[in-house]
Design an enzyme around this catalytic site. Structure first.
Site, mmCIF file in Angstrom:
data_model
loop_
_atom_site.group_PDB
_atom_site.id
_atom_site.type_symbol
_atom_site.label_atom_id
_atom_site.label_comp_id
_atom_site.label_asym_id
_atom_site.label_seq_id
_atom_site.Cartn_x
_atom_site.Cartn_y
_atom_site.Cartn_z
ATOM 1 C CD1 TRP A 163 -2.176 2.095 1.581
ATOM 2 C CD2 TRP A 163 -2.822 1.064 0.255
ATOM 3 N NE1 TRP A 163 -3.846 2.144 0.861
ATOM 4 C CE2 TRP A 163 -4.150 1.395 0.255
ATOM 5 C CE3 TRP A 163 -3.241 -0.554 -0.644
ATOM 6 C CZ2 TRP A 163 -5.784 1.513 -0.672
ATOM 7 C CZ3 TRP A 163 -4.238 -0.435 -1.322
ATOM 8 C CH2 TRP A 163 -6.001 0.987 -0.904
ATOM 9 C CG ASP A 219 -1.798 11.932 -2.422
ATOM 10 O OD1 ASP A 219 -0.842 10.882 -2.222
ATOM 11 O OD2 ASP A 219 -1.671 12.617 -2.545
ATOM 12 C CD GLU A 222 -4.905 5.510 0.265
ATOM 13 O OE1 GLU A 222 -5.674 5.541 -0.408
ATOM 14 O OE2 GLU A 222 -5.110 5.356 1.205
ATOM 15 C CD GLU A 223 -3.936 9.016 -7.081
ATOM 16 O OE1 GLU A 223 -4.433 7.705 -7.222
ATOM 17 O OE2 GLU A 223 -3.613 10.150 -7.035
ATOM 18 C CD GLU A 445 -13.596 7.078 -4.579
ATOM 19 O OE1 GLU A 445 -13.289 7.268 -5.617
ATOM 20 O OE2 GLU A 445 -12.987 6.952 -3.758
#
Ligand SMILES: *[C@@H]1O[C@H](CO)[C@@H](O)[C@H](O)[C@H]1NC(C)=O
Ligand SMILES: *[C@@H]1O[C@H](CO)[C@@H](O)[C@H](O)[C@H]1NC(C)=O
Ligand SMILES: *[C@@H]1O[C@H](CO)[C@@H](O)[C@H](O)[C@H]1NC(C)=O
Length: 599
Positions: A163, A219, A222-223, A445
């Protein structure tokens, strides 16, 4: 007719006429007022949406909290699931960021007296997060970086697959939520109670922020592994309010104050004066225009701080300029925004380069545009004026093309025109949110960038954060502002100082790899010393012990990271090692030797 009667007649006549006139006037006035009142009171489409969606959002949010939430089966008490969606995408996990943002909304509703029934859930949340803090996970243990782990299983066990980790906003946001609760508890219970039951958990998170605010991490999306505006902004806030709580509890606040000053200094560096916007990340190869920055403004809103630009308050010139640049970056890329006037509200997503699920507008990022503007309106109203600077001029000119730099008092027509137009823009943004919300009010989302009128929700259904973001924008529209956290009157240090030194260890990487002439072996990986996955900047290994290639590096101690070897021929990339990435934990001290074989 006798004169006396004549007089009486005329008196009566004129009285009647006056009365008639009065009555007629009153009828006219009353009907005019009724019309006007009706116009005022007639709920706008946005009023109706807010009235209808508020209870749905609240129920949707509560349904995603264990153990009793209708959609949160299997979640332990106090655990917020990100979404009940279990495939494409699977969001049935609990993220520290999402949970903390959701519970900040719940705690604010509770402490403001809006909903007294929430106390039990808050106590569950505190207990669940205390447990999570102690769960060893791929980011480490509670003392070696484990607090930076972004997500866990909903039964409070570690998620161990690869992750984007660590994510360093989680501990900051969690302490902010817990501090809001601690401040209420301090007033209604006792200092001793807070010191015993909440402070230890808050202190763990604050100490993590102290030690790590000056290190990179992933960030909020999550990238990107870099420094990120949202992360630094919420870290600064947590240290500032953490220091105030520490003082109130008789604890040592000095490290929090020192590092809050340092973080505030670093925060200024995200401003891009040429582009006139806040750059979201220090790396990542994007424009840097990102909802990250509007979210940061809104989640660090302090109504006592006025339009302070040092903390990028919602009505600060920098945050407003940045909001315009961010919003404008979506005008041409979504089909649903086509044909909308260049100064009118549009749907917005995370960042214009986004490709996740095709790169669509999000409910929470569209909502945050309106929320920043409602927050700004709250402050302008309170201070009875607004200021246009050379930085915010392009923002204000969208609403009044003739406006010039200056301060406009609330009785001026410029102030009235600007605030009315900005309120309309914010409402129109919410109208877009409404337009793409399905009839049942469910907030996923994302919604489809390409479809026309009919709502086409995409990605995870019932995203808890979407519901939380709806509740906060609705509250801001009602003029409700959160409690102050100490942003007022802060001075940015003239010289920026780094955070505390990060403990380091050494690592030797040996890899057995046969090569042909002209070919060499390099290494890159997920941490700064390994060049953050940059093949261009990958580090050359020594062939002194060929066919074993070797390199020794200084890395952050007790840190989990991933890496791969690559081949270059005469400096040109020819091959990556096959998947998966190698992963390793650096030692707490000394040197660790890793022996690999090229694969
Ligand atoms: C650490 O802080 C210093 C001083 O503000 C800054 O120059 C540097 O870029 C920061 N690095 C990270 C990763 O935060
Ligand atoms: C408070 O913390 C600072 C820095 O963390 C330390 O230098 C100082 O000695 C501490 N003060 C007390 C009274 O413990
Ligand atoms: C790592 O290696 C450097 C250079 O040899 C040395 O100065 C340093 O003390 C080492 N660090 C640790 C933690 O062993």
């Amino acid at each position: 007719m006798a004169d006396v009667y004549k007089e009486a007649f005329w008196a009566a006549y004129s009285y009647t006429r006056t009365q008639l006139a009065r009555t007629r006037m009153r009828v006219l006035l009353v009907s005019a007022l009724a019309l006007y009142g009706a116009a005022l009171a007639k709920p706008s489409a946005v009023d109706s949406y807010v009235a209808k969606e508020s209870p749905i959002a609240k129920a949707g949010l509560l349904a995603n909290i264990g153990p009793k939430g209708a959609k949160a089966a299997g979640a332990k008490a106090g655990v917020v699931i990100a979404s009940p969606s279990t495939s494409d995408p699977n969001y049935l996990y609990t993220w520290v960021r999402d949970s903390s943002l959701v519970f900040k909304v719940i705690i604010d509703q509770f402490t403001s007296g809006k909903d007294k029934s929430l106390l039990g859930r808050i106590q569950d949340f505190v207990a669940a997060e205390k447990t999570l803090q102690q769960v060893s996970n791929p980011s480490g243990t509670v003392t070696t970086g484990g607090l930076g782990e972004p997500k866990f299983n909903i039964d409070l066990t570690a998620f161990t697959e690869p992750w984007g980790r660590p994510q360093r906003d989680g501990p900051a946001l969690r302490s902010t939520a817990m501090i809001a609760y601690a401040n209420w508890l301090r007033k209604t219970s006792s200092t001793a109670n807070v010191v015993k039951n909440l402070w230890p958990a808050i202190k763990l998170d604050l100490d993590y922020v102290v030690a790590n605010w000056n290190s990179t991490g992933f960030d909020l999306w999550e990238e990107v592994s870099a420094s990120s505006f949202f992360t630094t902004a919420v870290q600064h806030r947590s240290l500032r309010e953490g220091a105030a709580l520490a003082k109130a509890l008789g604890q040592n606040a000095s490290a929090y104050i020192t590092q809050a000053d340092n973080a505030l200094c670093f925060l200024q560096s995200y401003w891009n004066p040429t582009g006139g916007y806040i750059t979201a990340n220090t790396r990542g190869g994007r424009s840097g225009k990102d909802a990250n920055t509007a979210l940061a403004s809104v989640h660090t809103f302090d109504p006592a701080a006025g339009c302070d630009a040092a903390t990028f308050q919602p009505c600060s010139d920098k945050a407003l300029a940045s909001l315009k640049v961010y919003v404008d970056s979506f005008r041409d890329i979504y089909a649903i925004n086509k044909g909308i006037a260049p100064n009118a509200a549009v749907a917005t997503g995370r960042y214009p380069e986004d490709v996740y699920f095709g790169g669509n507008p999000w409910y929470l990022t569209t909502a945050v545009v309106a929320e920043q503007l409602y927050d700004a309106l709250i402050v302008w109203k309170a201070q009875e004026s607004l200021k246009v600077t050379s930085i915010s001029l392009p923002f204000f000119r969208q609403f009044l093309s003739s406006v010039t730099v200056g301060t406009y008092g609330c009785t001026s027509s410029t102030y009235k025109k600007l605030t009315a137009a900005i309120k309309t823009f914010a409402d129109d943004t919410l109208a877009i949110h409404a337009k793409y919300t399905p009839a049942n009010g469910g907030l996923a989302e994302q919604f489809d960038r390409a479809t026309g009128v009919s709502p086409a929700p995409l990605s995870a259904v019932d995203l808890t954060w979407s519901y939380a973001a709806a509740l906060t924008v609705f509250a801001a529209r009602d003029g409700v502002s959160p409690a102050s956290w100490g942003a007022k009157g802060l001075k940015v240090p003239k010289v920026c100082k780094p955070g505390p030194p990060v403990p380091t260890a050494n690592m030797t990487f040996n890899v057995l790899a046969t090569t042909v002439p002209g070919e060499s072996i390099y290494i890159t990986g997920s941490i700064d010393p390994l060049q953050n996955w940059s093949p261009d900047n990958a580090l050359l290994l020594s062939s002194a012990n060929y066919p074993t290639w070797t390199i020794t590096l200084t890395v952050p101690a007790s840190t989990n990271f991933e890496y791969k070897y690559i081949r270059k021929t005469n400096g040109v990339l020819t091959a990556w090692e096959s998947d998966p990435n190698n992963s390793v934990s650096s030692p707490a001290n000394g040197t660790l030797v890793v022996n690999d074989t090229w694969r």
